[in-house]
Enzyme design. Structure first.
Site, PDB file in Angstrom:
ATOM      1  N   LYS A  58     -90.019  66.613 -46.359  1.00  0.00           N
ATOM      2  CA  LYS A  58     -89.161  65.746 -47.175  1.00  0.00           C
ATOM      3  C   LYS A  58     -88.971  66.258 -48.606  1.00  0.00           C
ATOM      4  CE  LYS A  58     -90.191  61.914 -44.078  1.00  0.00           C
ATOM      5  NZ  LYS A  58     -89.061  61.337 -43.431  1.00  0.00           N
ATOM      6  N   TYR A  87     -97.089  57.895 -37.665  1.00  0.00           N
ATOM      7  CA  TYR A  87     -96.118  58.821 -37.064  1.00  0.00           C
ATOM      8  C   TYR A  87     -96.339  60.192 -37.665  1.00  0.00           C
ATOM      9  CZ  TYR A  87     -91.629  60.926 -35.727  1.00  0.00           C
ATOM     10  OH  TYR A  87     -90.654  61.748 -35.209  1.00  0.00           O
ATOM     11  N   ASP A 126    -101.693  64.151 -43.468  1.00  0.00           N
ATOM     12  CA  ASP A 126    -100.241  64.257 -43.317  1.00  0.00           C
ATOM     13  C   ASP A 126     -99.559  63.599 -44.518  1.00  0.00           C
ATOM     14  OD1 ASP A 126     -97.594  64.228 -42.612  1.00  0.00           O
ATOM     15  OD2 ASP A 126     -97.899  63.357 -40.617  1.00  0.00           O
TER      16      ASP A 126
HETATM   17  C1  LIG Z   1     -95.832  61.111 -42.010  1.00  0.00           C
HETATM   18  C2  LIG Z   1     -94.813  61.916 -41.259  1.00  0.00           C
HETATM   19  N1  LIG Z   1     -95.198  63.025 -40.611  1.00  0.00           N
HETATM   20  C3  LIG Z   1     -94.322  63.791 -39.936  1.00  0.00           C
HETATM   21  C4  LIG Z   1     -93.000  63.446 -39.868  1.00  0.00           C
HETATM   22  C5  LIG Z   1     -92.026  64.291 -39.093  1.00  0.00           C
HETATM   23  O1  LIG Z   1     -91.161  64.947 -39.940  1.00  0.00           O
HETATM   24  P1  LIG Z   1     -89.746  65.477 -39.404  1.00  0.00           P
HETATM   25  O2  LIG Z   1     -88.892  64.277 -39.179  1.00  0.00           O
HETATM   26  O3  LIG Z   1     -89.255  66.371 -40.491  1.00  0.00           O
HETATM   27  O4  LIG Z   1     -90.023  66.232 -38.134  1.00  0.00           O
HETATM   28  C6  LIG Z   1     -92.553  62.299 -40.529  1.00  0.00           C
HETATM   29  C7  LIG Z   1     -91.128  61.898 -40.492  1.00  0.00           C
HETATM   30  O5  LIG Z   1     -90.733  60.873 -40.942  1.00  0.00           O
HETATM   31  C8  LIG Z   1     -93.485  61.513 -41.237  1.00  0.00           C
HETATM   32  O6  LIG Z   1     -93.120  60.389 -41.870  1.00  0.00           O
END
Ligand SMILES: Cc1ncc(COP(=O)(O)O)c(C=O)c1O
Length: 449
Positions: free
Chosen positions: A280, A153, A248
């Site tokens: 986060k 994700y 990521d």
């Molecule tokens: C690995 C990863 N990338 C991107 C995101 C997206 O972040 P946001 O919820 O702040 O848009 C998340 C959210 O959980 C994530 O776990």
């Protein structure tokens, strides 16, 4: 089950169930993010009103040991005094200036001092960070295609929603409506940990691939440990085909270890990605994320370069204060404590499940782990493995934990989070709850249809 109170004009709802009923009338599905909806575990989501240290308190006054930690950010536990103080001071100085600020500079420097990035651009969400990274990669390479892995994700931007793990998996959706065929066609989805699939794809379409985007260690199909050398292989294959590697670390950054999952992978193996995304932990519970990386790529961003990106509240001073205070207080001792607690938690979980005779495996990425039921024979290496597990055991397990005062992620496809505030007494409460949950998981039966 909680008793439902009626929600009349003069009676504000106070129970979880009544709050959920009222919320569904005005908020789609009653939640502001789908994974909060208890979609795969059933029942009314719990409305929280207070948090302190390792604990959350709900609208009915019940206290829970929190193993979600706001989905990662609360590394130091809830309402850490240093973070709260910093936020109070920032609020007193002004909520938002819409200008440059000293704290955004300090946070960018702090991040660049921990991992090898030249430039850091603050945004407000992880979704924005990955969306910007993709645009940058396309701008830098003048190519269109992006490779992602099934079950990873990266936020909810259109092109990244294919086979996107946790949220969509919990809702049993293949992807999202509203994404055009053209956008979907520009995302090539491959199985995680599969080097042959990558080789075939690069052989066939290498000249068109702008980037491979990967979670540094997948945590949104449950945790999946990258196989030995897999991330290094990604680095090599992207480099040799002139594509970028987008790493990521929105979830794992400054959480899986002091230097994120990169500290356990690229740092050890001697390589760096081209672009990184964070979120986060760098916001310490406030909405902040970042895209970062090599100067040649990052300087393509406006105002220096032709790749446009902007944000009214980017680098918001209150969020910067929370992020700075969190990272400044994230000492080696904090990571040692989190590592120790997370290992202790895993041992307690494995003990309880084994005692109850529940087949399972634990998947780990640094301080993060998750449980997968019915997978002891092969473990979980990709999204197909994650989906094939005995998911039906999680709902009773989750509800037994909730009933005994432990708040777990309401989906089996999520990592468990601990903080440095999880102390002996919080661990004892978890230890007392686990045997009940393990027995509930053991008693669960597979759905017949
Ligand atoms: C690995 C990863 N990338 C991107 C995101 C997206 O972040 P946001 O919820 O702040 O848009 C998340 C959210 O959980 C994530 O776990």
């Amino acid at each position: 089950m909680t008793e439902t109170t009626s929600n009349t004009a003069n009676t504000a709802p106070t129970t979880n169930a009544a709050l959920y009923d009222a919320a569904r009338a005005v908020i789609p599905g009653g939640v502001n993010s789908p994974v909060r909806a208890f979609g795969s575990v059933g029942g009314a989501p719990v409305s929280m009103v207070k948090a302190a240290g390792p604990y959350l308190t709900d609208a009915e006054g019940r206290e829970y040991v929190d193993l979600v930690c706001s989905w990662g950010p609360m590394l130091l536990g809830h309402n850490h005094p240093a973070v709260v103080d910093a936020v109070h001071r920032a609020v007193d100085a002004g909520l938002s200036f819409g200008t440059s600020t000293p704290d955004e500079l300090r946070l960018a420097e702090l991040i660049a001092g921990k991992v090898p990035v030249d430039r850091v651009r603050m945004v407000s969400t992880g979704t924005e960070a990955t969306m910007t990274a993709i645009r940058l990669a396309r701008g830098a390479t003048v190519r269109n295609l992006v490779v992602k892995f099934a079950g990873c994700y990266h936020g909810h931007s259109d092109g990244l929603l294919a086979a996107a793990g946790s949220g969509v998996a919990t809702q049993s959706l293949p992807g999202s409506a509203g994404v055009t065929e053209a956008q979907a066609a520009e995302t090539l989805v491959l199985p995680y940990n599969d080097r042959s699939a990558l080789e075939e794809t690069f052989t066939a379409r290498g000249q068109e691939i702008a980037a491979v985007i990967t979670e540094a260690a997948p945590c949104n199909m449950g945790v999946v440990t990258p196989e030995e050398g897999f991330n290094q292989f990604l680095r090599g294959i992207t480099e040799s085909h002139g594509a970028l590697l987008i790493w990521d670390e929105v979830l794992t950054g400054f959480r899986a270890s002091e230097t994120g999952y990169w500290g356990l992978s690229g740092k050890v193996e001697g390589w760096t990605p081209d672009l990184w995304t964070f979120g986060k932990v760098i916001g310490g519970g406030m909405p902040t994320a970042a895209v970062a990386g090599r100067a040649e790529v990052m300087d393509l961003l406006a105002p220096l370069g032709p790749v446009y990106q902007a944000g009214t509240l980017s680098g918001n001073p209150v969020a910067m204060a929370a992020g700075l205070a969190t990272l400044q207080n994230a000492t080696g001792e904090v990571y040692d404590a989190i590592t120790r607690r997370s290992q202790q938690l895993e041992q307690m979980l494995v003990g309880a499940l084994t005692e109850a005779g529940v087949d399972h495996s634990i998947q780990r990425a640094g301080t993060l782990f998750s449980v997968a039921f019915g997978t002891s024979a092969g473990g979980v290496h990709n999204y197909a493995d994650a989906q094939a597990q005995d998911t039906f055991r999680y709902a009773p397990f989750f509800h037994a934990m909730l009933e005994h005062g432990v708040y777990l992620p309401p989906s089996v496809f999520e990592a468990w989070f601990v903080s440095s505030a999880h102390d002996d007494s919080a661990m004892e409460r978890i230890a007392a709850a686990l045997p009940h949950a393990a027995r509930a998981a053991a008693a669960a039966t597979a759905p017949t249809s």
